[in-house]
Design a protein around this motif. Structure first.
Motif, PDB file in Angstrom:
ATOM      1  N   THR A 112       0.829  -1.213   0.000  1.00  0.00           N
ATOM      2  CA  THR A 112       0.000   0.000   0.000  1.00  0.00           C
ATOM      3  C   THR A 112       0.861   1.261   0.000  1.00  0.00           C
ATOM      4  OG1 THR A 112      -1.729  -1.171   1.236  1.00  0.00           O
ATOM      5  CG2 THR A 112      -1.820   1.241   1.219  1.00  0.00           C
ATOM      6  N   GLY A 113       1.863   1.276   0.854  1.00  0.00           N
ATOM      7  CA  GLY A 113       2.754   2.435   0.901  1.00  0.00           C
ATOM      8  C   GLY A 113       3.516   2.630  -0.401  1.00  0.00           C
ATOM      9  N   SER A 114       3.878   1.535  -1.039  1.00  0.00           N
ATOM     10  CA  SER A 114       4.614   1.622  -2.305  1.00  0.00           C
ATOM     11  C   SER A 114       3.754   2.229  -3.408  1.00  0.00           C
ATOM     12  CB  SER A 114       5.097   0.231  -2.730  1.00  0.00           C
ATOM     13  OG  SER A 114       5.999  -0.301  -1.780  1.00  0.00           O
ATOM     14  N   ARG A 115       2.439   1.946  -3.391  1.00  0.00           N
ATOM     15  CA  ARG A 115       1.549   2.532  -4.399  1.00  0.00           C
ATOM     16  C   ARG A 115       1.486   4.047  -4.244  1.00  0.00           C
ATOM     17  NH1 ARG A 115       2.384  -0.046  -8.014  1.00  0.00           N
ATOM     18  NH2 ARG A 115       4.072  -0.711  -6.658  1.00  0.00           N
ATOM     19  N   ILE A 116       1.417   4.524  -3.027  1.00  0.00           N
ATOM     20  CA  ILE A 116       1.385   5.976  -2.788  1.00  0.00           C
ATOM     21  C   ILE A 116       2.732   6.590  -3.144  1.00  0.00           C
ATOM     22  CG2 ILE A 116       1.089   7.762  -1.025  1.00  0.00           C
ATOM     23  CD1 ILE A 116      -0.816   5.848   0.416  1.00  0.00           C
ATOM     24  N   GLN A 117       3.800   5.893  -2.816  1.00  0.00           N
ATOM     25  CA  GLN A 117       5.132   6.382  -3.181  1.00  0.00           C
ATOM     26  C   GLN A 117       5.290   6.451  -4.696  1.00  0.00           C
ATOM     27  OE1 GLN A 117       8.365   3.748  -2.254  1.00  0.00           O
ATOM     28  NE2 GLN A 117       9.877   5.396  -2.193  1.00  0.00           N
ATOM     29  N   PHE A 118       4.720   5.493  -5.410  1.00  0.00           N
ATOM     30  CA  PHE A 118       4.816   5.483  -6.864  1.00  0.00           C
ATOM     31  C   PHE A 118       4.123   6.703  -7.470  1.00  0.00           C
ATOM     32  CE2 PHE A 118       3.049   4.353 -11.037  1.00  0.00           C
ATOM     33  CZ  PHE A 118       4.219   4.031 -11.711  1.00  0.00           C
ATOM     34  N   ILE A 119       3.006   7.128  -6.868  1.00  0.00           N
ATOM     35  CA  ILE A 119       2.313   8.324  -7.362  1.00  0.00           C
ATOM     36  C   ILE A 119       3.215   9.550  -7.227  1.00  0.00           C
ATOM     37  CG2 ILE A 119       0.355   9.866  -6.972  1.00  0.00           C
ATOM     38  CD1 ILE A 119      -1.248   7.429  -6.107  1.00  0.00           C
ATOM     39  N   MET A 120       3.930   9.657  -6.115  1.00  0.00           N
ATOM     40  CA  MET A 120       4.846  10.786  -5.932  1.00  0.00           C
ATOM     41  C   MET A 120       5.989  10.727  -6.945  1.00  0.00           C
ATOM     42  SD  MET A 120       5.069  11.338  -1.786  1.00  0.00           S
ATOM     43  CE  MET A 120       5.626   9.671  -1.401  1.00  0.00           C
ATOM     44  N   MET A 121       6.497   9.530  -7.204  1.00  0.00           N
ATOM     45  CA  MET A 121       7.582   9.381  -8.170  1.00  0.00           C
ATOM     46  C   MET A 121       7.110   9.634  -9.595  1.00  0.00           C
ATOM     47  SD  MET A 121      10.380   8.763  -6.572  1.00  0.00           S
ATOM     48  CE  MET A 121       9.700  10.023  -5.470  1.00  0.00           C
ATOM     49  N   ALA A 122       5.830   9.327  -9.873  1.00  0.00           N
ATOM     50  CA  ALA A 122       5.310   9.531 -11.226  1.00  0.00           C
ATOM     51  C   ALA A 122       5.346  11.007 -11.607  1.00  0.00           C
ATOM     52  CB  ALA A 122       3.882   9.000 -11.318  1.00  0.00           C
ATOM     53  N   LEU A 165       4.533  18.349  -2.131  1.00  0.00           N
ATOM     54  CA  LEU A 165       3.940  17.016  -2.191  1.00  0.00           C
ATOM     55  C   LEU A 165       4.300  16.198  -0.959  1.00  0.00           C
ATOM     56  CD1 LEU A 165       2.222  15.168  -3.969  1.00  0.00           C
ATOM     57  CD2 LEU A 165       4.337  14.359  -5.023  1.00  0.00           C
ATOM     58  N   GLY A 166       5.575  16.275  -0.533  1.00  0.00           N
ATOM     59  CA  GLY A 166       5.998  15.519   0.631  1.00  0.00           C
ATOM     60  C   GLY A 166       5.276  15.942   1.899  1.00  0.00           C
ATOM     61  N   ILE A 167       5.155  17.255   2.099  1.00  0.00           N
ATOM     62  CA  ILE A 167       4.459  17.766   3.290  1.00  0.00           C
ATOM     63  C   ILE A 167       2.987  17.389   3.257  1.00  0.00           C
ATOM     64  CG2 ILE A 167       3.743  19.871   4.486  1.00  0.00           C
ATOM     65  CD1 ILE A 167       6.396  21.125   3.586  1.00  0.00           C
ATOM     66  N   SER A 168       2.368  17.484   2.067  1.00  0.00           N
ATOM     67  CA  SER A 168       0.943  17.154   1.945  1.00  0.00           C
ATOM     68  C   SER A 168       0.686  15.679   2.228  1.00  0.00           C
ATOM     69  CB  SER A 168       0.448  17.522   0.545  1.00  0.00           C
ATOM     70  OG  SER A 168       0.618  18.899   0.292  1.00  0.00           O
ATOM     71  N   VAL A 169       1.509  14.819   1.630  1.00  0.00           N
ATOM     72  CA  VAL A 169       1.335  13.373   1.837  1.00  0.00           C
ATOM     73  C   VAL A 169       1.603  12.999   3.289  1.00  0.00           C
ATOM     74  CG1 VAL A 169       2.241  11.096   1.228  1.00  0.00           C
ATOM     75  CG2 VAL A 169       1.838  12.787  -0.565  1.00  0.00           C
ATOM     76  N   TYR A 170       2.602  13.627   3.894  1.00  0.00           N
ATOM     77  CA  TYR A 170       2.904  13.342   5.305  1.00  0.00           C
ATOM     78  C   TYR A 170       1.725  13.740   6.199  1.00  0.00           C
ATOM     79  CZ  TYR A 170       5.610  12.995   9.630  1.00  0.00           C
ATOM     80  OH  TYR A 170       6.069  12.632  10.884  1.00  0.00           O
ATOM     81  N   ALA A 171       1.132  14.896   5.910  1.00  0.00           N
ATOM     82  CA  ALA A 171       0.034  15.394   6.744  1.00  0.00           C
ATOM     83  C   ALA A 171      -1.238  14.567   6.571  1.00  0.00           C
ATOM     84  CB  ALA A 171      -0.244  16.860   6.423  1.00  0.00           C
ATOM     85  N   PHE A 200      11.304  11.882   3.019  1.00  0.00           N
ATOM     86  CA  PHE A 200      12.521  11.865   2.193  1.00  0.00           C
ATOM     87  C   PHE A 200      12.202  12.012   0.700  1.00  0.00           C
ATOM     88  CE2 PHE A 200      13.684   9.605   6.069  1.00  0.00           C
ATOM     89  CZ  PHE A 200      14.897  10.204   6.392  1.00  0.00           C
ATOM     90  N   ASN A 201      11.029  12.534   0.377  1.00  0.00           N
ATOM     91  CA  ASN A 201      10.610  12.617  -1.029  1.00  0.00           C
ATOM     92  C   ASN A 201      11.517  13.517  -1.863  1.00  0.00           C
ATOM     93  OD1 ASN A 201       8.763  12.213  -3.268  1.00  0.00           O
ATOM     94  ND2 ASN A 201       8.065  14.307  -2.911  1.00  0.00           N
ATOM     95  N   LEU A 202      12.119  14.518  -1.239  1.00  0.00           N
ATOM     96  CA  LEU A 202      12.970  15.457  -1.980  1.00  0.00           C
ATOM     97  C   LEU A 202      14.183  14.764  -2.588  1.00  0.00           C
ATOM     98  CD1 LEU A 202      13.665  18.347  -2.821  1.00  0.00           C
ATOM     99  CD2 LEU A 202      14.815  18.623  -0.613  1.00  0.00           C
ATOM    100  N   ILE A 203      14.757  13.808  -1.877  1.00  0.00           N
ATOM    101  CA  ILE A 203      15.996  13.164  -2.336  1.00  0.00           C
ATOM    102  C   ILE A 203      15.790  12.388  -3.638  1.00  0.00           C
ATOM    103  CG2 ILE A 203      17.786  11.489  -1.740  1.00  0.00           C
ATOM    104  CD1 ILE A 203      17.451  12.321   1.173  1.00  0.00           C
ATOM    105  N   PRO A 204      14.842  11.448  -3.704  1.00  0.00           N
ATOM    106  CA  PRO A 204      14.664  10.729  -4.978  1.00  0.00           C
ATOM    107  C   PRO A 204      14.177  11.625  -6.111  1.00  0.00           C
ATOM    108  CG  PRO A 204      12.934  10.141  -3.430  1.00  0.00           C
ATOM    109  CD  PRO A 204      13.938  10.920  -2.663  1.00  0.00           C
ATOM    110  N   THR A 205      13.415  12.681  -5.782  1.00  0.00           N
ATOM    111  CA  THR A 205      12.942  13.586  -6.834  1.00  0.00           C
ATOM    112  C   THR A 205      14.110  14.310  -7.489  1.00  0.00           C
ATOM    113  OG1 THR A 205      10.829  13.923  -5.697  1.00  0.00           O
ATOM    114  CG2 THR A 205      11.473  15.562  -7.318  1.00  0.00           C
ATOM    115  N   LEU A 206      15.013  14.860  -6.692  1.00  0.00           N
ATOM    116  CA  LEU A 206      16.194  15.527  -7.245  1.00  0.00           C
ATOM    117  C   LEU A 206      17.088  14.542  -7.982  1.00  0.00           C
ATOM    118  CD1 LEU A 206      17.192  17.989  -4.366  1.00  0.00           C
ATOM    119  CD2 LEU A 206      16.014  18.506  -6.519  1.00  0.00           C
ATOM    120  N   PHE A 207      17.162  13.344  -7.464  1.00  0.00           N
ATOM    121  CA  PHE A 207      17.954  12.307  -8.131  1.00  0.00           C
ATOM    122  C   PHE A 207      17.418  12.038  -9.532  1.00  0.00           C
ATOM    123  CE2 PHE A 207      17.468   7.755  -9.095  1.00  0.00           C
ATOM    124  CZ  PHE A 207      18.767   7.466  -9.482  1.00  0.00           C
ATOM    125  N   ILE A 208      16.114  11.940  -9.676  1.00  0.00           N
ATOM    126  CA  ILE A 208      15.508  11.668 -10.982  1.00  0.00           C
ATOM    127  C   ILE A 208      15.770  12.814 -11.951  1.00  0.00           C
ATOM    128  CG2 ILE A 208      13.298  11.399 -12.173  1.00  0.00           C
ATOM    129  CD1 ILE A 208      12.301   9.841  -9.738  1.00  0.00           C
TER     130      ILE A 208
END
Length: 245
Positions: A112-122, A165-171, A200-208
């Protein structure tokens, strides 16, 4: 020299070469066809047919050699990207392998968490596509300042997007997980997983975005090494958090 410039020059040269080759072949064929209007011997006709076949063979060999070069060149650019994508996907497989011994509840929480993470990565991947296009166009035109400016703008946009996005998803992690209709224990574990990935959403986003900039300039090996290192770090951190819990 830039690999992109070399690639463009190579295609231009191949196009010009084939143009002249086919033009010369056409002129030779027309010449032999015109010669047929005059009385010719059997030996001359056989010679004309042999020359036409030789010309056709030369053109076919030329195109075959060009195709081999293109396949090799395409694989040299695409191969590292294929490996990078496999490494990125392997993180999810590793996470599932780590939580599988803990039972179905933990496994469902990670899925379940991976599906939400995938939306952020998309969203980050969508931005990386435009980054690659703009940077590659500027780099191919020889305007390195414009390419650097485009990458800088993309990084700024990615940073703002990742933070919001990270702050919104965390909240709203609990609300997002609640959409899946899980039981209380699974929802609790899934919320914890989502909050960690959102933080930690900022790290993979900048990496991409940064790896997309590298690929746009034809440097595909550096992103592969970065992906390999980040994969090891991600799996190690996942193991730490899972074992810690």
């Amino acid at each position: 020299k830039s690999p992109i410039k070399c690639l463009i020059c190579k295609y231009l040269w191949l196009a010009i070469r084939d143009c002249f080759l086919e033009k010369a072949a056409s002129l030779r064929i027309v010449r032999f066809m015109n010669d047929k209007t005059a009385p010719t011997s059997d030996a001359q006709e056989k010679n004309s047919g042999a020359i036409v076949q030789e010309i056709s063979s030369d053109i076919s060999k030329s195109k075959l050699a060009e195709a081999k070069i293109d396949y090799k060149m395409i694989w040299s650019l695409a191969g590292p990207n294929v490996i990078s994508n496999i490494l990125m996907v392997s993180v999810s497989f590793a996470q599932l392998a780590l939580v599988a011994p803990l039972g179905a509840t933990a496994t469902a929480a990670v899925v379940t968490g991976s599906r939400i993470q995938f939306i952020m990565m998309a969203l980050a991947l969508a931005l990386s596509v435009s980054t690659t296009a703009v940077v590659a166009r500027a780099w191919g035109a020889g305007d390195q300042k414009e390419a650097a400016k485009a990458l800088s703008v993309s990084v700024t946009m990615a940073t703002c997007m990742a933070l919001v996005l990270g702050i919104s998803v965390y909240a709203f992690a609990a609300d997002l997980v609640g959409l899946f209709g899980l039981d209380e224990q699974t929802s609790k574990l899934a919320v914890g997983f989502v909050k960690i990935t959102a933080a930690f959403n900022l790290i993979p986003t900048l990496f991409i975005i940064l790896t997309a900039g590298f690929r746009a300039t034809g440097k595909v090996v550096m992103p592969l090494w970065i992906t390999a290192i980040s994969t090891v770090i991600s799996i190690s951190c996942s193991a730490f958090f899972i074992l810690y819990e």
